[in-house]
Design a protein around this motif. Sequence first.
Motif, PDB file in Angstrom:
ATOM      1  N   GLU A  67      52.637 -63.097  51.308  1.00  0.00           N
ATOM      2  CA  GLU A  67      51.719 -61.951  51.327  1.00  0.00           C
ATOM      3  C   GLU A  67      52.508 -60.641  51.379  1.00  0.00           C
ATOM      4  N   GLU A  68      52.094 -59.705  50.561  1.00  0.00           N
ATOM      5  CA  GLU A  68      52.736 -58.392  50.537  1.00  0.00           C
ATOM      6  C   GLU A  68      52.354 -57.608  51.793  1.00  0.00           C
ATOM      7  N   THR A  69      53.328 -56.917  52.356  1.00  0.00           N
ATOM      8  CA  THR A  69      53.002 -56.047  53.484  1.00  0.00           C
ATOM      9  C   THR A  69      52.376 -54.777  52.950  1.00  0.00           C
ATOM     10  N   THR A  70      51.446 -54.276  53.695  1.00  0.00           N
ATOM     11  CA  THR A  70      50.776 -53.045  53.296  1.00  0.00           C
ATOM     12  C   THR A  70      50.784 -52.100  54.483  1.00  0.00           C
ATOM     13  N   PHE A  71      50.273 -50.940  54.296  1.00  0.00           N
ATOM     14  CA  PHE A  71      50.236 -49.957  55.375  1.00  0.00           C
ATOM     15  C   PHE A  71      49.165 -50.331  56.385  1.00  0.00           C
ATOM     16  N   GLU A 112      46.165 -50.479  50.098  1.00  0.00           N
ATOM     17  CA  GLU A 112      46.712 -51.253  48.985  1.00  0.00           C
ATOM     18  C   GLU A 112      47.099 -50.345  47.814  1.00  0.00           C
ATOM     19  N   LEU A 113      46.266 -49.368  47.509  1.00  0.00           N
ATOM     20  CA  LEU A 113      46.575 -48.435  46.430  1.00  0.00           C
ATOM     21  C   LEU A 113      47.847 -47.644  46.739  1.00  0.00           C
ATOM     22  N   SER A 144      46.012 -49.976  58.467  1.00  0.00           N
ATOM     23  CA  SER A 144      44.754 -49.268  58.207  1.00  0.00           C
ATOM     24  C   SER A 144      44.522 -48.135  59.199  1.00  0.00           C
ATOM     25  N   ASP A 145      44.960 -48.321  60.439  1.00  0.00           N
ATOM     26  CA  ASP A 145      44.794 -47.264  61.438  1.00  0.00           C
ATOM     27  C   ASP A 145      45.617 -46.028  61.080  1.00  0.00           C
ATOM     28  N   LEU A 146      46.809 -46.254  60.539  1.00  0.00           N
ATOM     29  CA  LEU A 146      47.655 -45.139  60.112  1.00  0.00           C
ATOM     30  C   LEU A 146      46.998 -44.377  58.966  1.00  0.00           C
ATOM     31  N   ILE A 147      46.500 -45.115  57.978  1.00  0.00           N
ATOM     32  CA  ILE A 147      45.830 -44.484  56.841  1.00  0.00           C
ATOM     33  C   ILE A 147      44.595 -43.719  57.317  1.00  0.00           C
ATOM     34  N   HIS A 148      43.847 -44.296  58.233  1.00  0.00           N
ATOM     35  CA  HIS A 148      42.654 -43.623  58.764  1.00  0.00           C
ATOM     36  C   HIS A 148      43.035 -42.330  59.479  1.00  0.00           C
ATOM     37  N   ALA A 149      44.110 -42.369  60.259  1.00  0.00           N
ATOM     38  CA  ALA A 149      44.560 -41.166  60.969  1.00  0.00           C
ATOM     39  C   ALA A 149      44.982 -40.072  59.986  1.00  0.00           C
ATOM     40  N   ILE A 150      45.676 -40.458  58.921  1.00  0.00           N
ATOM     41  CA  ILE A 150      46.093 -39.484  57.908  1.00  0.00           C
ATOM     42  C   ILE A 150      44.880 -38.874  57.218  1.00  0.00           C
ATOM     43  N   LEU A 151      43.923 -39.724  56.835  1.00  0.00           N
ATOM     44  CA  LEU A 151      42.715 -39.223  56.178  1.00  0.00           C
ATOM     45  C   LEU A 151      41.925 -38.295  57.095  1.00  0.00           C
ATOM     46  N   LYS A 152      41.797 -38.655  58.370  1.00  0.00           N
ATOM     47  CA  LYS A 152      41.076 -37.796  59.320  1.00  0.00           C
ATOM     48  C   LYS A 152      41.749 -36.440  59.450  1.00  0.00           C
ATOM     49  N   LEU A 153      43.079 -36.435  59.456  1.00  0.00           N
ATOM     50  CA  LEU A 153      43.815 -35.174  59.550  1.00  0.00           C
ATOM     51  C   LEU A 153      43.523 -34.292  58.335  1.00  0.00           C
TER      52      LEU A 153
END
Length: 103
Positions: A2-6, A62-63, A8-17
């Motif tokens: 399985e490929e490692t991905t980022f 994933e993107l 989701s909590d990190l991505i959510h924090a970036i989007l919220k910022l």
Amino acid sequence: MEETTFDSDLIHAILKLVWTRRALEREKLEGSDALDSEVGAGTSKKNRPTSANANALKLTSELLRLFITEAVQRAATIAEAEGVDKIQATHLERILPQLLLDF
């Protein structure tokens, strides 16, 4: 494997910022527009928090993983063609315009 991905909590924090900063910018613009004309008075939108569900965060992660993987592979190809062992910022700068057009 399985490929490692980022995370989701990190991505959510970036989007919220980003969403918070854009909301503040819009408030500043609306405030200056309201001072310029009386038509805008009382027509402001209700402020509501922006959010993303779990599936959207997974897809965004994933993107982002695919985008970065492709950028590294393209930059490595350029570095290899130049006979260099390490990817440098100039390699990324050269592939970035076409990469952005492809995505």
